[in-house]
Design a protein around this motif. Structure first.
Motif, PDB file in Angstrom:
ATOM      1  N   ARG A   1      23.622   0.761 -66.017  1.00  0.00           N
ATOM      2  CA  ARG A   1      25.079   0.633 -66.060  1.00  0.00           C
ATOM      3  C   ARG A   1      25.651  -0.175 -64.904  1.00  0.00           C
ATOM      4  N   MET A   2      24.859  -0.424 -63.885  1.00  0.00           N
ATOM      5  CA  MET A   2      25.364  -1.192 -62.749  1.00  0.00           C
ATOM      6  C   MET A   2      24.656  -2.533 -62.596  1.00  0.00           C
ATOM      7  N   LEU A   3      23.374  -2.581 -62.943  1.00  0.00           N
ATOM      8  CA  LEU A   3      22.556  -3.755 -62.697  1.00  0.00           C
ATOM      9  C   LEU A   3      21.894  -4.211 -63.982  1.00  0.00           C
ATOM     10  N   ASN A   4      21.651  -5.503 -64.091  1.00  0.00           N
ATOM     11  CA  ASN A   4      20.761  -5.981 -65.133  1.00  0.00           C
ATOM     12  C   ASN A   4      20.112  -7.276 -64.696  1.00  0.00           C
ATOM     13  N   MET A   5      18.991  -7.589 -65.327  1.00  0.00           N
ATOM     14  CA  MET A   5      18.210  -8.748 -64.945  1.00  0.00           C
ATOM     15  C   MET A   5      17.578  -9.346 -66.184  1.00  0.00           C
ATOM     16  N   SER A   6      17.385 -10.648 -66.170  1.00  0.00           N
ATOM     17  CA  SER A   6      16.675 -11.307 -67.261  1.00  0.00           C
ATOM     18  C   SER A   6      15.857 -12.455 -66.698  1.00  0.00           C
ATOM     19  N   PHE A   7      14.748 -12.771 -67.368  1.00  0.00           N
ATOM     20  CA  PHE A   7      14.016 -13.979 -67.014  1.00  0.00           C
ATOM     21  C   PHE A   7      13.386 -14.574 -68.259  1.00  0.00           C
ATOM     22  N   LYS A   8      13.095 -15.867 -68.189  1.00  0.00           N
ATOM     23  CA  LYS A   8      12.556 -16.586 -69.340  1.00  0.00           C
ATOM     24  C   LYS A   8      11.089 -16.234 -69.527  1.00  0.00           C
ATOM     25  N   LEU A   9      10.717 -16.030 -70.779  1.00  0.00           N
ATOM     26  CA  LEU A   9       9.334 -15.680 -71.089  1.00  0.00           C
ATOM     27  C   LEU A   9       8.389 -16.875 -71.048  1.00  0.00           C
ATOM     28  N   THR A  10       8.909 -18.062 -71.236  1.00  0.00           N
ATOM     29  CA  THR A  10       8.039 -19.209 -71.507  1.00  0.00           C
ATOM     30  C   THR A  10       7.654 -20.017 -70.273  1.00  0.00           C
ATOM     31  N   THR A  11       8.001 -19.564 -69.079  1.00  0.00           N
ATOM     32  CA  THR A  11       7.618 -20.322 -67.896  1.00  0.00           C
ATOM     33  C   THR A  11       6.132 -20.148 -67.604  1.00  0.00           C
ATOM     34  N   GLU A  12       5.477 -21.221 -67.209  1.00  0.00           N
ATOM     35  CA  GLU A  12       4.036 -21.177 -66.966  1.00  0.00           C
ATOM     36  C   GLU A  12       3.670 -20.245 -65.820  1.00  0.00           C
ATOM     37  N   GLU A  13       4.519 -20.180 -64.788  1.00  0.00           N
ATOM     38  CA  GLU A  13       4.195 -19.362 -63.632  1.00  0.00           C
ATOM     39  C   GLU A  13       4.122 -17.881 -63.975  1.00  0.00           C
ATOM     40  N   LEU A  14       4.774 -17.480 -65.069  1.00  0.00           N
ATOM     41  CA  LEU A  14       4.709 -16.087 -65.497  1.00  0.00           C
ATOM     42  C   LEU A  14       3.482 -15.811 -66.354  1.00  0.00           C
ATOM     43  N   GLY A  15       2.760 -16.852 -66.730  1.00  0.00           N
ATOM     44  CA  GLY A  15       1.549 -16.668 -67.501  1.00  0.00           C
ATOM     45  C   GLY A  15       1.793 -16.409 -68.971  1.00  0.00           C
TER      46      GLY A  15
ATOM     47  N   ASP B   1      15.994 -18.593 -59.408  1.00  0.00           N
ATOM     48  CA  ASP B   1      15.092 -19.711 -59.691  1.00  0.00           C
ATOM     49  C   ASP B   1      15.356 -20.155 -61.127  1.00  0.00           C
ATOM     50  N   GLU B   2      14.551 -21.068 -61.635  1.00  0.00           N
ATOM     51  CA  GLU B   2      14.806 -21.619 -62.968  1.00  0.00           C
ATOM     52  C   GLU B   2      14.659 -20.596 -64.072  1.00  0.00           C
ATOM     53  N   SER B   3      13.964 -19.480 -63.789  1.00  0.00           N
ATOM     54  CA  SER B   3      13.705 -18.523 -64.868  1.00  0.00           C
ATOM     55  C   SER B   3      14.411 -17.187 -64.686  1.00  0.00           C
ATOM     56  N   THR B   4      14.963 -16.921 -63.507  1.00  0.00           N
ATOM     57  CA  THR B   4      15.435 -15.570 -63.206  1.00  0.00           C
ATOM     58  C   THR B   4      16.939 -15.512 -63.011  1.00  0.00           C
ATOM     59  N   VAL B   5      17.581 -14.605 -63.737  1.00  0.00           N
ATOM     60  CA  VAL B   5      19.017 -14.364 -63.607  1.00  0.00           C
ATOM     61  C   VAL B   5      19.210 -12.876 -63.360  1.00  0.00           C
ATOM     62  N   PHE B   6      19.970 -12.542 -62.332  1.00  0.00           N
ATOM     63  CA  PHE B   6      20.229 -11.150 -61.997  1.00  0.00           C
ATOM     64  C   PHE B   6      21.731 -10.941 -61.930  1.00  0.00           C
ATOM     65  N   GLN B   7      22.218  -9.899 -62.614  1.00  0.00           N
ATOM     66  CA  GLN B   7      23.644  -9.596 -62.611  1.00  0.00           C
ATOM     67  C   GLN B   7      23.867  -8.208 -62.033  1.00  0.00           C
ATOM     68  N   GLY B   8      24.983  -8.049 -61.317  1.00  0.00           N
ATOM     69  CA  GLY B   8      25.287  -6.751 -60.730  1.00  0.00           C
ATOM     70  C   GLY B   8      26.769  -6.586 -60.481  1.00  0.00           C
ATOM     71  N   SER B   9      27.181  -5.330 -60.335  1.00  0.00           N
ATOM     72  CA  SER B   9      28.571  -5.036 -60.019  1.00  0.00           C
ATOM     73  C   SER B   9      28.821  -5.264 -58.529  1.00  0.00           C
ATOM     74  N   LEU B  10      30.050  -5.609 -58.193  1.00  0.00           N
ATOM     75  CA  LEU B  10      30.485  -5.744 -56.807  1.00  0.00           C
ATOM     76  C   LEU B  10      31.525  -4.677 -56.502  1.00  0.00           C
ATOM     77  N   TYR B  11      31.727  -4.397 -55.207  1.00  0.00           N
ATOM     78  CA  TYR B  11      32.797  -3.505 -54.803  1.00  0.00           C
ATOM     79  C   TYR B  11      34.063  -4.315 -54.557  1.00  0.00           C
ATOM     80  N   SER B  12      35.182  -3.765 -54.976  1.00  0.00           N
ATOM     81  CA  SER B  12      36.467  -4.415 -54.713  1.00  0.00           C
ATOM     82  C   SER B  12      37.174  -3.668 -53.593  1.00  0.00           C
ATOM     83  N   GLY B  13      38.033  -4.356 -52.894  1.00  0.00           N
ATOM     84  CA  GLY B  13      38.733  -3.758 -51.770  1.00  0.00           C
ATOM     85  C   GLY B  13      38.753  -4.719 -50.596  1.00  0.00           C
ATOM     86  N   ASP B  14      39.447  -4.341 -49.546  1.00  0.00           N
ATOM     87  CA  ASP B  14      39.579  -5.196 -48.367  1.00  0.00           C
ATOM     88  C   ASP B  14      38.794  -4.597 -47.211  1.00  0.00           C
TER      89      ASP B  14
END
Length: 375
Positions: free
Chosen positions: A46-60, A235-248
């Motif tokens: 509910r706070m974090l998520n991540m994705s990466f591409k399956l087809t990159t050679e470095e991942l095998g 990097d070219e294959s990795t995307v990470f998403q997350g919530s931030l805190y709001s406030g001053d």
């Protein structure tokens, strides 16, 4: 889908496993990894998520993608993660919501392991981040900065703004800092003047993930208009998403460069002295005493069973009178562990004003403690 187990693939699975379990399973939508037919692997809570591409050679992984989406359940991704590097496997999904992992041992020997899964339709849709601003940062500095200042992030969850590291860009200079009420850390970096001004507050949970992600030369940071969501492309294959805190949050320039007196010393020598005090003290011990003299620093500590004193040579910048400062040795040591330069400088104005610490690109403060003069 054919996979050759690589170190990088194991790292990605480990990070996804941490995302699914880092804030408790009650916050995970489904404790599994979604494998997509479009070439993505995704994990979300509910706070974090991540994705990466399956087809990159470095991942095998080969371009032989699955014909449809399926969920890799907890035991299946743990099984893959613990296979030896170089193992060749085929991952299949059947119509009966079963996931099969076939291990090719060579010489026509194959081992098949089956896992019960769930329909991919039950997996939460990971929405694209609604990014209004994108910034490109030097990856080496970014990871170093959030790691160096993370020790000063508070565990006081009723005040969430103090449980984050803040990233501030102003007039072409970027600063990462954290403050928990007892200590603070600031890591600065001068950047291109074209960088737009911004302030974002990155929670500790997000920093823990980012610290373990391998990065290319740059990290792209995007965030929405109200600065509550962010996406990090590492990097070219990795995307990470997350919530931030709001406030001053309290701005970093309100608590550094305030001291009138200054002295410098050898970082390693002083760190070893403070570490010895931390080993000797009990859970509720009195603070260590730091007596600043003309040419030396006397570090002392005492309790009912122990008395300790050590002397460290210093370079004094002009003050004459002895000044005694009481400090929490654990807070001081956690700062010194992030000081990588040979020489560390200290600034202060008196025995009860914050002790400022400067080492390379790191600026920090430790709030003093009152000393019981009867000891």
């Amino acid at each position: 889908m054919y996979i050759s187990i690589t170190k990088n693939f194991i790292k990605k699975l480990t990070i996804m496993e941490h995302i699914l379990s880092s804030i408790g399973k009650e916050n995970a939508y489904i404790n599994g990894i979604l494998v997509r037919s479009n070439g993505m692997m995704q994990a979300a809570n509910r706070m974090l998520n991540m994705s990466f591409k399956l087809t990159t050679e470095e991942l095998g992984l080969t371009p032989d993608l699955p014909p449809g989406d399926f969920i890799l359940p907890e035991m299946a991704y743990k099984f893959l993660k613990n296979l030896p590097v170089g193992t060749a496997v085929e991952v299949l999904s059947t119509k009966e919501n079963q996931v099969e992992i076939v291990i090719d041992n060579g010489k026509r020997k194959k081992k098949k392991v089956e896992f019960t899964s769930q329909p991919s339709s039950k997996y939460v849709a990971i929405a694209k981040s609604d990014t209004a601003t994108m910034q490109t940062l030097n990856a080496e500095w970014f990871k170093s900065a959030i790691t160096k200042c993370s020790y000063a992030i508070s565990d006081n969850h009723p005040k969430p703004i103090y449980t984050a590291a803040h990233l501030v860009a102003r007039n072409g200079k970027i600063v990462a800092y954290a403050i928990d009420g007892v200590k603070a850390a600031v890591v600065s970096n001068t950047t291109d003047k074209s960088v737009k001004d911004f302030v974002i507050s990155i929670p500790q949970e997000v920093i823990r993930i980012l610290s373990g992600v391998e990065c290319a030369d740059t990290v792209i940071v995007g965030f929405n208009e109200n600065h509550t969501k962010a996406v990090f492309v590492t990097d070219e294959s990795t995307v990470f998403q997350g919530s931030l805190y709001s406030g001053d949050p309290m701005m970093y320039d309100t608590f550094i460069n305030k001291g009138k007196f200054k002295f410098s010393l050898n970082t390693k020598e002083f760190t070893n002295t403070v570490r010895q005090i931390c080993l000797l003290k009990s859970a509720n011990a009195a603070p260590m005493r730091m007596t600043v003299q003309k040419e030396e620093l006397i570090c002392s500590f005492s309790n009912e069973k122990t008395r300790f004193e050590d002397t460290v040579s210093i370079e004094n910048d002009g003050f004459k009178d002895d000044i005694v400062i009481g400090l929490d040795p654990d807070a001081l040591l956690s700062t010194l562990k992030n000081c990588t330069e040979e020489t560390t400088s200290f600034k202060f104005s008196g025995s009860v004003t914050p002790l400022e610490i400067y080492n390379g690109d790191l600026s920090a403060i430790v709030v003093p403690m009152r000393i019981n003069e009867s000891r």
